[in-house]
Design a protein around this motif. Structure first.
Motif, PDB file in Angstrom:
ATOM      1  N   ARG A 161     -63.906 -19.101   6.541  1.00 42.57           N
ATOM      2  CA  ARG A 161     -65.250 -19.433   6.050  1.00 42.57           C
ATOM      3  C   ARG A 161     -65.707 -18.516   4.925  1.00 42.57           C
ATOM      4  NH1 ARG A 161     -69.134 -18.378   8.772  1.00 42.57           N
ATOM      5  NH2 ARG A 161     -70.607 -20.043   8.323  1.00 42.57           N
ATOM      6  N   ILE A 162     -65.036 -17.390   4.747  1.00 41.41           N
ATOM      7  CA  ILE A 162     -65.416 -16.465   3.675  1.00 41.41           C
ATOM      8  C   ILE A 162     -65.022 -17.070   2.335  1.00 41.41           C
ATOM      9  CG2 ILE A 162     -65.015 -14.183   2.677  1.00 41.41           C
ATOM     10  CD1 ILE A 162     -64.481 -13.174   5.531  1.00 41.41           C
ATOM     11  N   ASN A 163     -65.994 -17.230   1.455  1.00 45.28           N
ATOM     12  CA  ASN A 163     -65.752 -17.850   0.158  1.00 45.28           C
ATOM     13  C   ASN A 163     -65.730 -16.770  -0.921  1.00 45.28           C
ATOM     14  OD1 ASN A 163     -65.397 -19.777  -1.833  1.00 45.28           O
ATOM     15  ND2 ASN A 163     -67.586 -20.219  -2.015  1.00 45.28           N
ATOM     16  N   HIS A 164     -64.599 -16.092  -0.993  1.00 49.97           N
ATOM     17  CA  HIS A 164     -64.443 -15.030  -1.985  1.00 49.97           C
ATOM     18  C   HIS A 164     -62.994 -14.997  -2.438  1.00 49.97           C
ATOM     19  CE1 HIS A 164     -64.571 -11.153  -3.984  1.00 49.97           C
ATOM     20  NE2 HIS A 164     -65.890 -11.172  -3.880  1.00 49.97           N
ATOM     21  N   ALA A 165     -62.783 -14.827  -3.738  1.00 49.09           N
ATOM     22  CA  ALA A 165     -61.436 -14.901  -4.299  1.00 49.09           C
ATOM     23  C   ALA A 165     -60.513 -13.819  -3.770  1.00 49.09           C
ATOM     24  CB  ALA A 165     -61.516 -14.810  -5.826  1.00 49.09           C
ATOM     25  N   LYS A 166     -61.061 -12.721  -3.257  1.00 47.87           N
ATOM     26  CA  LYS A 166     -60.221 -11.620  -2.793  1.00 47.87           C
ATOM     27  C   LYS A 166     -59.864 -11.719  -1.310  1.00 47.87           C
ATOM     28  CE  LYS A 166     -61.565  -8.282  -6.307  1.00 47.87           C
ATOM     29  NZ  LYS A 166     -62.093  -6.932  -6.599  1.00 47.87           N
ATOM     30  N   VAL A 167     -60.348 -12.762  -0.647  1.00 51.66           N
ATOM     31  CA  VAL A 167     -60.042 -12.972   0.767  1.00 51.66           C
ATOM     32  C   VAL A 167     -59.323 -14.310   0.914  1.00 51.66           C
ATOM     33  CG1 VAL A 167     -60.954 -13.220   3.102  1.00 51.66           C
ATOM     34  CG2 VAL A 167     -62.030 -11.611   1.510  1.00 51.66           C
ATOM     35  N   GLY A 168     -58.128 -14.303   1.486  1.00 52.41           N
ATOM     36  CA  GLY A 168     -57.331 -15.515   1.597  1.00 52.41           C
ATOM     37  C   GLY A 168     -57.659 -16.343   2.826  1.00 52.41           C
ATOM     38  N   LYS A 169     -57.166 -17.561   2.850  1.00 51.25           N
ATOM     39  CA  LYS A 169     -57.397 -18.481   3.970  1.00 51.25           C
ATOM     40  C   LYS A 169     -56.283 -18.434   5.003  1.00 51.25           C
ATOM     41  CE  LYS A 169     -61.030 -20.057   1.784  1.00 51.25           C
ATOM     42  NZ  LYS A 169     -62.382 -19.633   2.198  1.00 51.25           N
ATOM     43  N   ASN A 170     -55.090 -18.000   4.608  1.00 48.11           N
ATOM     44  CA  ASN A 170     -54.000 -17.834   5.564  1.00 48.11           C
ATOM     45  C   ASN A 170     -54.160 -16.488   6.261  1.00 48.11           C
ATOM     46  OD1 ASN A 170     -52.391 -20.244   4.950  1.00 48.11           O
ATOM     47  ND2 ASN A 170     -52.095 -19.271   2.957  1.00 48.11           N
ATOM     48  N   THR A 171     -53.935 -16.469   7.578  1.00 52.48           N
ATOM     49  CA  THR A 171     -54.142 -15.243   8.334  1.00 52.48           C
ATOM     50  C   THR A 171     -52.930 -14.928   9.207  1.00 52.48           C
ATOM     51  OG1 THR A 171     -55.334 -16.502  10.035  1.00 52.48           O
ATOM     52  CG2 THR A 171     -56.663 -15.417   8.360  1.00 52.48           C
ATOM     53  N   TYR A 172     -52.933 -13.700   9.698  1.00 52.26           N
ATOM     54  CA  TYR A 172     -51.831 -13.194  10.514  1.00 52.26           C
ATOM     55  C   TYR A 172     -52.434 -12.315  11.596  1.00 52.26           C
ATOM     56  CZ  TYR A 172     -47.596 -10.462  11.633  1.00 52.26           C
ATOM     57  OH  TYR A 172     -46.553  -9.849  12.270  1.00 52.26           O
ATOM     58  N   ALA A 173     -51.859 -12.363  12.787  1.00 53.94           N
ATOM     59  CA  ALA A 173     -52.395 -11.569  13.889  1.00 53.94           C
ATOM     60  C   ALA A 173     -51.266 -10.992  14.720  1.00 53.94           C
ATOM     61  CB  ALA A 173     -53.293 -12.435  14.775  1.00 53.94           C
ATOM     62  N   ILE A 174     -51.586  -9.908  15.411  1.00 50.79           N
ATOM     63  CA  ILE A 174     -50.687  -9.344  16.411  1.00 50.79           C
ATOM     64  C   ILE A 174     -51.482  -9.091  17.681  1.00 50.79           C
ATOM     65  CG2 ILE A 174     -49.351  -7.312  17.098  1.00 50.79           C
ATOM     66  CD1 ILE A 174     -48.257  -7.158  14.296  1.00 50.79           C
ATOM     67  N   PHE A 175     -50.905  -9.512  18.803  1.00 50.09           N
ATOM     68  CA  PHE A 175     -51.465  -9.186  20.112  1.00 50.09           C
ATOM     69  C   PHE A 175     -50.497  -8.262  20.816  1.00 50.09           C
ATOM     70  CE2 PHE A 175     -51.940 -10.113  24.729  1.00 50.09           C
ATOM     71  CZ  PHE A 175     -53.204  -9.544  24.875  1.00 50.09           C
ATOM     72  N   LEU A 176     -50.966  -7.061  21.118  1.00 47.74           N
ATOM     73  CA  LEU A 176     -50.171  -6.072  21.832  1.00 47.74           C
ATOM     74  C   LEU A 176     -50.665  -5.985  23.262  1.00 47.74           C
ATOM     75  CD1 LEU A 176     -48.196  -3.575  21.899  1.00 47.74           C
ATOM     76  CD2 LEU A 176     -50.179  -2.192  21.242  1.00 47.74           C
ATOM     77  N   SER A 177     -49.766  -6.196  24.220  1.00 45.60           N
ATOM     78  CA  SER A 177     -50.116  -6.062  25.632  1.00 45.60           C
ATOM     79  C   SER A 177     -49.061  -5.230  26.326  1.00 45.60           C
ATOM     80  CB  SER A 177     -50.223  -7.427  26.300  1.00 45.60           C
ATOM     81  OG  SER A 177     -48.941  -7.989  26.511  1.00 45.60           O
ATOM     82  N   ARG A 178     -49.267  -4.972  27.604  1.00 41.33           N
ATOM     83  CA  ARG A 178     -48.274  -4.217  28.369  1.00 41.33           C
ATOM     84  C   ARG A 178     -46.986  -5.015  28.551  1.00 41.33           C
ATOM     85  NH1 ARG A 178     -53.155  -3.118  31.005  1.00 41.33           N
ATOM     86  NH2 ARG A 178     -53.758  -0.909  30.980  1.00 41.33           N
ATOM     87  N   LYS A 179     -47.093  -6.337  28.503  1.00 45.30           N
ATOM     88  CA  LYS A 179     -45.942  -7.190  28.790  1.00 45.30           C
ATOM     89  C   LYS A 179     -45.194  -7.652  27.547  1.00 45.30           C
ATOM     90  CE  LYS A 179     -47.979  -9.072  33.036  1.00 45.30           C
ATOM     91  NZ  LYS A 179     -48.429 -10.303  33.728  1.00 45.30           N
ATOM     92  N   ALA A 180     -45.899  -7.756  26.412  1.00 44.48           N
ATOM     93  CA  ALA A 180     -45.260  -8.361  25.242  1.00 44.48           C
ATOM     94  C   ALA A 180     -46.004  -7.986  23.968  1.00 44.48           C
ATOM     95  CB  ALA A 180     -45.233  -9.883  25.386  1.00 44.48           C
ATOM     96  N   ILE A 181     -45.325  -8.232  22.856  1.00 44.01           N
ATOM     97  CA  ILE A 181     -45.970  -8.171  21.541  1.00 44.01           C
ATOM     98  C   ILE A 181     -45.812  -9.546  20.917  1.00 44.01           C
ATOM     99  CG2 ILE A 181     -46.005  -7.109  19.265  1.00 44.01           C
ATOM    100  CD1 ILE A 181     -44.786  -4.620  20.495  1.00 44.01           C
ATOM    101  N   LEU A 182     -46.920 -10.149  20.555  1.00 45.17           N
ATOM    102  CA  LEU A 182     -46.914 -11.477  19.967  1.00 45.17           C
ATOM    103  C   LEU A 182     -47.380 -11.409  18.521  1.00 45.17           C
ATOM    104  CD1 LEU A 182     -48.650 -13.464  22.860  1.00 45.17           C
ATOM    105  CD2 LEU A 182     -46.198 -13.026  22.563  1.00 45.17           C
ATOM    106  N   LYS A 183     -46.656 -12.082  17.630  1.00 47.86           N
ATOM    107  CA  LYS A 183     -47.143 -12.221  16.261  1.00 47.86           C
ATOM    108  C   LYS A 183     -47.569 -13.671  16.066  1.00 47.86           C
ATOM    109  CE  LYS A 183     -42.893 -13.299  13.695  1.00 47.86           C
ATOM    110  NZ  LYS A 183     -42.046 -12.907  12.546  1.00 47.86           N
ATOM    111  N   ILE A 184     -48.650 -13.856  15.329  1.00 47.02           N
ATOM    112  CA  ILE A 184     -49.241 -15.184  15.170  1.00 47.02           C
ATOM    113  C   ILE A 184     -49.514 -15.442  13.697  1.00 47.02           C
ATOM    114  CG2 ILE A 184     -51.105 -16.719  15.860  1.00 47.02           C
ATOM    115  CD1 ILE A 184     -50.857 -13.545  17.802  1.00 47.02           C
TER     116      ILE A 184
END
Length: 212
Positions: free
Chosen positions: A173-196
């Motif tokens: 929703r951010i409408n600014h040329a310096k912020v992209g629309k594609n995103t990346y995430a990491i969830f770190l837990s005791r059981k696993a590391i997930l990349k999204i």
């Protein structure tokens, strides 16, 4: 620049950011920068701001983190090397903005998840503990991001997928040329590391990764 959002849970930490970097002094950008990095199976790192300040000591931090799982030791080492990098940048670029933040998140010595926020405002020397956090550069986008997260996100929810959807929507929703629309995430837990990976339509793909 960057939009960065994250949340601490009882058993882990989720951090999500856009993938755009802009090249200083130009209008050029790319949308393939992953601003969240797995340091080891207990610690992840994320940043926003001036990539030059982060890049110089990052490889040293990765090497250090391969030798220890101690979040406390990694935090202490990061404070030193990013302080030095910030000073180098200031000397070489006295007229340029240096606003930068980084986050170290993982499992502390007591076994509980911890998220610590460091800022160039105090030379990365004062760590602030966080539960729910967000940051944008440029700062002009902070108010709209804050309003969306306060009004549209139910922090009582437990589902990681719920937060992936909400946080990625907040950034799109951010409408600014310096912020992209594609995103990346990491969830770190005791059981696993997930990349999204999340595309600009909000569709996401989750993969379990080996931190080694």
């Amino acid at each position: 620049m960057t939009a960065l959002i994250g949340k601490k849970f009882e058993d882990g930490v989720l951090i999500l950011a856009d993938k755009r970097i802009t090249y200083r002094g130009t209008e050029k950008f790319s949308d393939d920068e992953k601003k969240i990095i797995v340091l080891n199976h207990k610690v992840i790192f994320a940043f926003a701001g001036v990539k030059n300040i982060i890049d110089l000591p990052l490889e040293e931090l990765k090497t250090f983190a391969r030798k220890t799982n101690s979040l406390e030791k990694i935090e202490a080492h990061a404070k030193k090397i990013f302080f030095d990098s910030l000073n180098v940048f200031k000397k070489l670029n006295p007229e340029q903005d240096f606003a930068t933040v980084y986050i170290l998140a993982g499992f502390a010595a007591d076994g509980f998840p911890r998220v610590t926020y460091f800022s160039s405002d105090d030379d990365f020397q004062k760590g602030n503990l966080l539960e729910f956090f967000y940051k944008t550069f440029p700062n002009s986008e902070m108010e709209s991001l804050r309003n969306f997260l306060i009004n549209e996100v139910d922090s009582r929810k437990k589902s990681i997928k719920y937060y992936i959807r909400k946080f990625s929507l907040a950034i799109r929703r951010i409408n600014h040329a310096k912020v992209g629309k594609n995103t990346y995430a990491i969830f770190l837990s005791r059981k696993a590391i997930l990349k999204i990976d999340i595309n600009e339509q909000g569709k996401f793909h989750i993969v379990s990764i080996n931190p080694n």
